[in-house]
Design an enzyme around this catalytic site. Structure first.
Site, PDB file in Angstrom:
ATOM      1  N   ASP A 133       0.991  -1.338   0.030  1.00  0.00           N
ATOM      2  CA  ASP A 133      -0.009   0.112  -0.196  1.00  0.00           C
ATOM      3  C   ASP A 133       0.894   1.170  -0.063  1.00  0.00           C
ATOM      4  OD1 ASP A 133      -2.250   1.546   0.397  1.00  0.00           O
ATOM      5  OD2 ASP A 133      -2.960   0.867   1.946  1.00  0.00           O
ATOM      6  N   CYS A 167      -5.792   4.374  -4.052  1.00  0.00           N
ATOM      7  CA  CYS A 167      -6.169   3.144  -3.673  1.00  0.00           C
ATOM      8  C   CYS A 167      -7.447   2.468  -4.047  1.00  0.00           C
ATOM      9  CB  CYS A 167      -6.236   2.994  -2.098  1.00  0.00           C
ATOM     10  SG  CYS A 167      -6.558   1.621  -1.593  1.00  0.00           S
ATOM     11  N   LYS A 221      -6.126  -5.771   3.602  1.00  0.00           N
ATOM     12  CA  LYS A 221      -6.905  -4.749   3.140  1.00  0.00           C
ATOM     13  C   LYS A 221      -8.131  -5.025   2.211  1.00  0.00           C
ATOM     14  CE  LYS A 221      -6.442   0.027   1.431  1.00  0.00           C
ATOM     15  NZ  LYS A 221      -5.482   1.219   1.387  1.00  0.00           N
ATOM     16  N   HIS A 229     -11.338  -2.482   1.135  1.00  0.00           N
ATOM     17  CA  HIS A 229     -11.501  -1.041   0.612  1.00  0.00           C
ATOM     18  C   HIS A 229     -12.054  -1.015  -0.862  1.00  0.00           C
ATOM     19  CE1 HIS A 229      -9.414   3.129   0.734  1.00  0.00           C
ATOM     20  NE2 HIS A 229     -10.677   3.019   1.218  1.00  0.00           N
ATOM     21  N   ASN A 250      -0.306   2.136  -5.730  1.00  0.00           N
ATOM     22  CA  ASN A 250      -0.057   3.486  -6.228  1.00  0.00           C
ATOM     23  C   ASN A 250       1.262   3.947  -5.839  1.00  0.00           C
ATOM     24  OD1 ASN A 250      -2.598   3.983  -4.136  1.00  0.00           O
ATOM     25  ND2 ASN A 250      -0.953   4.942  -3.316  1.00  0.00           N
TER      26      ASN A 250
END
Ligand SMILES: *[C@@H]1O[C@H](CO)[C@@H](O)[C@H](O)[C@H]1NC(C)=O
Ligand SMILES: *[C@@H]1O[C@H](CO)[C@@H](O)[C@H](O)[C@H]1NC(C)=O
Ligand SMILES: *[C@@H]1O[C@H](CO)[C@@H](O)[C@H](O)[C@H]1NC(C)=O
Ligand SMILES: *[C@@H]1O[C@H](CO)[C@@H](O)[C@H](O)[C@H]1NC(C)=O
Length: 537
Positions: free
Chosen positions: A28, A67, A121, A123, A276
């Site tokens: 991340d 994200c 994660k 999301h 990213n």
């Protein structure tokens, strides 16, 4: 009779060979310059470097700038403009998710017989149960639903509220309170690998919290002894970042070693990708580095969208070679299905292309253009066609349109750490580690520099579109929009065509029912309950 018997035999042979395993590791907010295999040397990343050395570092690989859009692209194989996910992220109180009409990667893989596990994660929406991983193709999930959590207390603080966000399936994982999140993920991934029935194909996705910042009071956290071991990094933020990164690297080594112990590694595909670019300073400040690339996360400069990544597999023939093919994060879905022996031509309406042959045999890239994003709420857009990149509009009023460090190249690179790492030992057991000199040459070739004999030409993307020759000028120093009007016109036309197919962004206003204060300080699937909160099961 005789014919029927032959058919049965053929079917049995076909199922006797298990499909290969797929392990997808997502970091991340990891910047281009946060890995040793891109030239950074002040924080060792020996396990990542070992897999890059024995696999294929992706030199021209692109992700979405932030994200949620990036993860939506990864899971669907579609550009975010084609799922309405192109603008910003999903917030904890936002009644929104990746549209349920989308079929996603673990669902495709499940149809091929894979056991599917998500660690970390999500999301992609949590306001109703139907949006959660266990209802979207994953057999198990341990991790969190929102954009980030504190790495020890597993809470998320955003939009003037605060709540716990750590789940085992649908249940709160309060029992893990205080445990360092990267260790929790690593232990869980190893548990999945050890419990896996090797006669079935495994799909394991480890979506790390690292190296995203946590909550504002203490944004960058790692165990004290790990952070202390980097005390000679003089910037205290970068020192803490080094601790977070070292734990991520260690996790990759431990997971690779576990796959090797179980005998799964020799028929596995390991994909490592960031979602990213890094965030050197400012918002979501994690002290990451995209050096020498321009811009940060949530910008369409190369620093926001050119992703640190590699692909690794003993089934790749052209190992230990940089992949110069253009690739986009939407390509993983068809590429993984192709690797798994699925029917890629049955995939309808996706933007991703099958890059398996390009990666495995170093064949020609399956794409020559890529859309970085079109976000009409921010008013920015960018596209690459062949060697040209056109960028229009910007974010943060241009505050993050510059170049940031650190280069982190002041120390000699310790290549013996790489060859002593757990990942290197696992790769070496399969005979895959290249000679050190070969890896060091690859690493030199992967290390970008910005030198140019020509003077920079200013770009002001908020006033007019800018054009770069991204192959010659990866640092986006020379805006050639005026010198090359034909190329600029061609890319503007391509952008217009892409815009014509965009869906409206599906962002929604925060729903006060989602406030963790109503739910015992927990982020919930509030959309499934009445209007006044309730108790958590
Ligand atoms: C593993 O899976 C195979 C094929 O589905 C099955 O026959 C076998 O019983 C399973 N083994 C265990 C220990 O569950
Ligand atoms: C800094 O720390 C690293 C890791 O402990 C060590 O390898 C390196 O030699 C140190 N460098 C200096 C200049 O002290
Ligand atoms: C793959 O999908 C295409 C398009 O749906 C179909 O025509 C073809 O028969 C399929 N191939 C196999 C082997 O199932
Ligand atoms: C470029 O961006 C500006 C600012 O968002 C916008 O007004 C303009 O229409 C865009 N131009 C093109 C060609 O997309």
């Amino acid at each position: 009779m005789w014919r029927a018997a032959v058919v049965v035999m053929v079917v049995e042979v076909a199922v006797a060979v298990t499909r290969p395993h797929i392990v997808l590791i997502v970091a991340d907010d990891l910047g281009w310059n946060d890995v040793g295999f891109h030239g950074m040397s002040h924080i060792p990343t020996p396990n990542l470097d070992a897999l890059a050395a024995s696999g294929r570092p992706l030199q021209r690989y692109y992700v979405a700038p932030v994200c949620t859009p990036s993860r939506a692209a990864l899971m669907t194989g579609k550009y975010p403009i084609h799922t309405g996910m192109q603008h910003s992220v999903i917030y904890g109180m936002e009644p929104r998710g990746l549209p349920l009409s989308e079929k996603i990667l673990p669902q495709y893989l499940k149809e091929l017989g894979y056991k599917t596990h998500l660690v970390g994660k999500w999301h992609l929406g949590h306001f109703k149960r139907e949006y959660l991983p266990l209802n979207r193709g994953f057999d198990s999930h341990l991790g969190f639903w929102t954009g980030k959590i504190d790495m020890y207390d597993h809470t998320n603080m955003e939009h003037d509220t605060w709540g716990h966000d750590f789940r085992r399936g649908f249940s709160n994982a309060y029992d893990l309170f205080g445990r360092y999140v990267t260790d929790v993920y690593t232990d869980e991934a190893i548990k999945v690998i050890e419990a896996h029935n090797a006669s079935c194909p495994l799909f394991l996705m480890v979506a790390h919290s690292a190296v995203h910042s946590g909550n504002p009071n203490q944004p960058i956290r790692a165990p004290d002894d790990t952070v202390d071991s980097f005390r000679n990094i003089s910037d205290p933020r970068r020192q803490r970042f080094a601790g977070v990164l070292a734990k991520l690297d260690e996790s990759v080594g431990r997971v690779t070693a576990a796959l090797q112990r179980r005998g799964l590694l020799r028929r596995a595909l390991v994909v490592f990708t960031t979602d990213n670019g890094g965030v050197p300073q400012g918002f979501n400040d994690n002290a990451g580095s995209n050096y020498p690339l321009r811009g940060t996360k949530n910008t369409l400069w190369e620093g926001g969208v050119r992703g640190a990544a590699f692909v690794w597999s003993p089934l790749i023939e052209s190992r230990s070679r940089l992949a110069m093919q253009k690739m986009h994060i939407v390509d993983w879905l068809p590429t993984m299905l192709s690797f798994a022996g699925g029917n890629v031509s049955a995939l309808a309406d996706i933007d991703g292309v099958d890059q398996w042959a390009a990666l495995a045999q170093d064949g020609p890239a399956a794409r020559h253009s890529l859309l970085h994003n079109i976000d009409d709420d921010y008013g920015n857009a960018a596209i690459t066609v062949d060697d040209w990149k056109l960028l229009n509009g910007t974010t943060y009023n241009g505050t993050w349109d510059g170049w940031y460090g650190p280069a982190g190249r002041e120390r000699p690179y310790n290549v013996s750490l790489v060859y002593d790492s757990e990942a290197a030992r696992a790769a070496a057991a399969l005979g895959l580690m290249p000679a050190q000199e070969h890896y060091l040459e690859m690493r030199d070739a992967a290390t970008l520099t910005c030198k140019s004999d020509l003077p920079p030409i200013k770009c002001q993307p908020s006033s007019a579109p800018c054009l770069f020759n991204i192959k010659e000028d990866p640092c986006e120093l020379r805006n050639l929009a005026d010198e090359q009007p034909a190329a600029a016109g061609r890319l503007l036309a391509a952008l217009r065509r892409a815009r014509a197919s965009a869906l409206a962004p599906n962002n929604a206003a925060d729903d006060p029912r989602g406030d963790p204060r109503l739910w015992g300080r927990v982020y919930t699937n509030f959309g499934d309950y009445g209007s006044s909160g309730g108790s958590i099961k």
